[in-house]
Design an enzyme around this catalytic site. Structure first.
Site, PDB file in Angstrom:
ATOM      1  N   HIS A   1       0.823  -1.218   0.000  1.00  0.00           N
ATOM      2  CA  HIS A   1       0.000   0.000   0.000  1.00  0.00           C
ATOM      3  C   HIS A   1       0.861   1.274   0.000  1.00  0.00           C
ATOM      4  O   HIS A   1       0.737   2.088  -0.916  1.00  0.00           O
ATOM      5  CB  HIS A   1      -0.996  -0.038   1.157  1.00  0.00           C
TER       6      HIS A   1
ATOM      7  N   HIS B   1       3.838   7.095   5.254  1.00  0.00           N
ATOM      8  CA  HIS B   1       2.630   7.795   5.706  1.00  0.00           C
ATOM      9  C   HIS B   1       1.822   7.066   6.771  1.00  0.00           C
ATOM     10  O   HIS B   1       1.125   7.691   7.561  1.00  0.00           O
ATOM     11  CB  HIS B   1       1.746   8.200   4.525  1.00  0.00           C
TER      12      HIS B   1
ATOM     13  N   GLU C   1       1.422   6.276  12.680  1.00  0.00           N
ATOM     14  CA  GLU C   1       0.126   5.992  13.266  1.00  0.00           C
ATOM     15  C   GLU C   1      -0.034   4.524  13.655  1.00  0.00           C
ATOM     16  O   GLU C   1      -0.552   4.210  14.711  1.00  0.00           O
ATOM     17  CB  GLU C   1      -0.988   6.390  12.291  1.00  0.00           C
ATOM     18  N   ASP C   2       0.410   3.640  12.774  1.00  0.00           N
ATOM     19  CA  ASP C   2       0.071   2.227  12.965  1.00  0.00           C
ATOM     20  C   ASP C   2       1.197   1.343  13.481  1.00  0.00           C
ATOM     21  O   ASP C   2       0.977   0.168  13.725  1.00  0.00           O
ATOM     22  CB  ASP C   2      -0.395   1.614  11.624  1.00  0.00           C
TER      23      ASP C   2
ATOM     24  N   ASP D   1      -3.171   8.530  -1.245  1.00  0.00           N
ATOM     25  CA  ASP D   1      -3.547   7.475  -0.305  1.00  0.00           C
ATOM     26  C   ASP D   1      -5.007   7.080  -0.524  1.00  0.00           C
ATOM     27  O   ASP D   1      -5.364   5.911  -0.658  1.00  0.00           O
ATOM     28  CB  ASP D   1      -3.324   8.017   1.116  1.00  0.00           C
TER      29      ASP D   1
ATOM     30  N   ASP E   1     -22.098   9.979 -26.441  1.00  0.00           N
ATOM     31  CA  ASP E   1     -21.090  10.389 -27.409  1.00  0.00           C
ATOM     32  C   ASP E   1     -20.514  11.762 -27.104  1.00  0.00           C
ATOM     33  O   ASP E   1     -19.847  12.369 -27.914  1.00  0.00           O
ATOM     34  CB  ASP E   1     -21.656  10.341 -28.828  1.00  0.00           C
TER      35      ASP E   1
END
Ligand code: MN
Length: 744
Positions: free
Chosen positions: A68, A93, A97-98, A160, A280
């Site tokens: 990712h 990124h 946070e994770d 993201d 069209d």
């Protein structure tokens, strides 16, 4: 953030490693032209740091999580056009946070600039996960704050989001809907405003894929089916132009592509047309490889070649060469009549302009050395506007959001100060908007303006090229109705602030009056007693109560009937009030059933409304709804004498409206009838109306003069058809000269 699962998917460890390396190499290839000394090592460090941090994480699909951030970095570089530093931020990124990685780690390794952006990205993603609309609005505000801080934060966030949208399939249905609606709500408008048109369309298409699955699939299928036919037409269209362009020695690229699924669907919905009528629609794009100093002249040359072959529609020519949009967009658009009578839009631009069109704000970092100072200052203007609105202390976030969002999509006009400074405002802005764009102090004191040396009122709508001088007076104060005059978010929020402040001042007088009166009945001005009164007078807050007292809408005479126990107030027992009975028969005009007669826009929601007295519309008339300040929604005929003014000045308050059939209710309308004065003429007329057509007459006056009579007849009809039949029948009578509908 993504939900982490340990679901297995079908690659073994070896294959997985290869896959990751393959993506990493692709990123390096995309970055290659911009790698300076030492960059390659930095990118590698970032990749390794992220890969290590996410080592045990997987995406919903089962893939290793690191794919990712790699994909986001790739989009950041290839599709948004940002460089090495942004790619590093994209790789990192989700780490702070994770994972275990801290902001300090990032700063130590990559310095403050990158740490700052990663911090911004972390902050955005921690605020984004919420459900209520207030929260969403708050989030949006925060996102904009970071944007004003360093635009790269929001650009990487868009990358993201784009990757998450592209891989939304493996998410739960509920998440798909939530993420999709958020995308349409916040990210697509932002991408648009930042000039990232390609990304904006893809985000909208992807969101529609989940929010309107059936429609999406149907349009996608039909586009595929009609592809050949479209290609043939495009080829036929561009053939002669291509030849001449080659003869003239242009270096160019020509692309023809259909509108996005989302925009086709929008057309079908809003214009009420069939797929066949819009499939069209496409734009032909001519991208010239011209030197910067020749590009504008070349674009006009191409324009002239195209219009030699195809007839242009003058009102659909857009010159964004001389006046680029504030998001940096430059191009020349012309719509011409192509073969077999189809309108075709042609967009002419240079390679450099095309880069701006596709990469928007991001292209700045690339053309910084070039002649992009104009562009840059426009962005700067926009960012500083955002900062200013965001910094106004207690503006209501939801209001702000509504105003701001409406500003995201609007087209712009260019107006000048007396000194020749350029101001960019949305189309429809008024002199008052202009005043607020200079400074809130100028806006608050504005009494009028001179536009091109002519005196105009506050509500005067500006046009591109106008020179505007604001006239102020120290006695002026903003009033409630100013909110209807202005269009820009900035002006609205400043007016609201000023009104609030003014109300607070007035309310203080009311507070004093109340305190005196409480003393009089020997009750204290305690919070408890104030709350009793707030409830008794049904006010939303103490401030409102004070205000209503100050402006004498509440005279406090009921205070005498309160009991005072100690120093506490006790409200009197409520007395039953008998409502006067209204004779329904007297009000035969639409009352209760109103709401069933009118439909607004595309929705089938039923909304209460009133029919305007100035034109008395009846079912079948072309009508529009207009939101009034005091009386809610009013329905006018489109040919009402007031319509043009309402439509022109308050376009934003107009609601699309149509009738639905309802035979139960009749409407009062009036006719004027002129003819030869003849014995029995009244009898003949009334006989047709009430005898033959069974239409109820509400009133009738007839005056005769010198052999002619003039009758005014008020009748109740069900709809326009019935009224027209009445016209025909009366016209057929002997000696009738004219019949017309009364306007008032
Ligand atoms: Mn992410």
């Amino acid at each position: 953030m993504e939900t982490v699962t340990v679901q297995k998917y079908n690659l073994d460890e070896e294959q997985e490693k290869k896959e990751i390396v393959r993506h990493y190499r692709a990123l390096l290839r995309a970055l290659k032209p911009r790698l300076k000394k030492g960059d390659r090592e930095l990118v590698r460090t970032a990749f390794e740091m992220a890969a290590e941090a996410h080592r045990d994480m997987r995406r919903k699909s089962g893939e290793p999580y690191i794919l990712h951030p790699l994909a986001v970095a790739q989009i950041t570089v290839e599709e948004i056009g940002l460089g090495v530093r942004s790619a590093i931020c994209a790789l990192l990124h989700d780490t702070v946070e994770d994972t275990e990685v801290t902001l300090e780690d990032v700063e130590r390794e990559f310095g403050t600039e990158i740490a700052h952006i990663v911090d911004g990205l972390t902050k955005i993603s921690t605020v984004i996960d919420s459900n209520t609309s207030t929260m969403q609005a708050e989030n949006f505000k925060k996102i904009l704050l970071t944007l004003a801080d360093d635009p790269r934060v929001i650009l990487i966030k868009l990358a993201d989001r784009l990757h998450n949208m592209r891989t939304l399939d493996s998410m739960s249905r509920e998440k798909q809907l939530k993420i999709s609606s958020e995308t349409v709500f916040i990210y697509a408008p932002l991408a648009h405003r930042l000039g990232l048109y390609t990304i904006k369309s893809e985000l909208e298409d992807l969101a529609m894929k989940y929010t309107e699955q059936d429609k999406y699939r149907e349009i996608a299928r039909r586009l595929k089916e009609t592809k050949r036919e479209r290609t043939r037409y495009i080829n036929e269209f561009i053939k002669p132009i291509k030849e001449v362009l080659q003869e003239e020695g242009f270096n160019f690229e020509m692309i023809g592509r259909p509108k996005s699924i989302h925009s086709i669907w929008n057309k079908i919905k809003t214009k009420g047309v069939q797929f066949e009528e819009v499939y069209d629609l496409f734009a032909i794009r001519i991208i010239l490889d011209s030197a910067v100093e020749k590009e504008k002249a070349d674009c006009w040359k191409v324009y002239s070649i195209i219009t030699d072959f195809y007839h242009p529609s003058p009102e659909r020519t857009r010159d964004w060469l001389s006046n680029p949009k504030s998001n940096g967009y430059e191009a020349l658009h012309v719509t011409v009549m192509g073969p077999s009578g189809k309108w075709v839009e042609v967009q002419i631009r240079s390679k450099r302009m095309n880069d701006y069109a596709e990469k928007g704000v991001a292209a700045h970092w690339r053309y910084k050395e070039g002649n992009s100072t104009v562009q840059e200052s426009k962005f700067e203007q926009w960012f500083s506007q955002i900062r200013e609105i965001l910094n106004s202390p207690d503006s209501n976030t939801l209001d702000f959001l509504a105003d701001f969002k409406s500003n995201l999509f609007t087209e712009e006009i260019y107006v000048y100060t007396p000194k020749g400074d350029l101001k960019i405002l949305p189309v429809g802005s008024t002199a008052l908007d202009f005043a607020y764009s200079i400074h809130s102090a100028v806006g608050n004191k504005c009494i009028g303006a001179k536009v091109n040396y002519k005196l105009v009122p506050l509500s005067h709508k500006l046009r591109s090229g106008d020179q505007v001088e604001i006239i102020t007076s120290n006695k002026q104060k903003p009033s409630e109705d100013w909110l209807n005059i202005v269009l820009t978010a900035k002006a609205k929020s400043k007016i609201k602030d000023a009104l609030k402040e003014e109300k607070r001042k007035v309310a203080m007088d009311g507070k004093e009056i109340l305190e005196r009166k409480l003393e009089h009945v020997k009750a204290s001005a305690s919070q408890y007693n104030i709350n009793e009164l707030v409830q008794f007078y049904k006010q939303p807050s103490p401030l409102d109560l004070y205000y209503q007292i100050a402006v004498k809408n509440i005279d406090l005479k009921e205070l005498k009937s309160f009991h005072v126990l100690g120093d506490k107030l006790e409200p009197p027992k409520p007395v039953k009030v008998v409502e006067p009975v209204v004779d329904e028969a007297l009000h035969k005009q639409p009352s209760k059933k109103d709401a069933e007669l009118i439909i607004f826009g595309e929705s089938s929601d039923k909304i209460a409304y009133k029919l305007a007295n100035c034109c008395r519309p009846i079912p079948g008339d072309d009508v529009f709804g207009f939101i009034t300040a005091s009386e809610g929604l009013k329905i006018h005929r489109t040919n009402c004498p007031n319509a043009a003014q309402l439509l022109a000045h308050y376009g934003h308050r107009v609601v699309k409206t149509k009738w639905v059939k309802n035979r139960e209710i009749s409407f009062l309308t009036g006719l004027k009838i002129v003819g030869m004065d003849d014995v029995g003429v009244i009898h003949k007329i009334t006989n047709i109306i009430s005898g033959e057509l069974r239409i109820n007459i509400a009133g009738l006056t007839i005056e005769s003069k010198e052999g002619l009579f003039e009758g005014l007849i008020k009748v109740f009809v069900h709809d326009k058809d019935e009224l027209e039949e009445l016209f025909e029948r009366l016209k057929a009578l002997d000696g009738i000269q004219s019949i017309s509908r009364l306007e008032d």
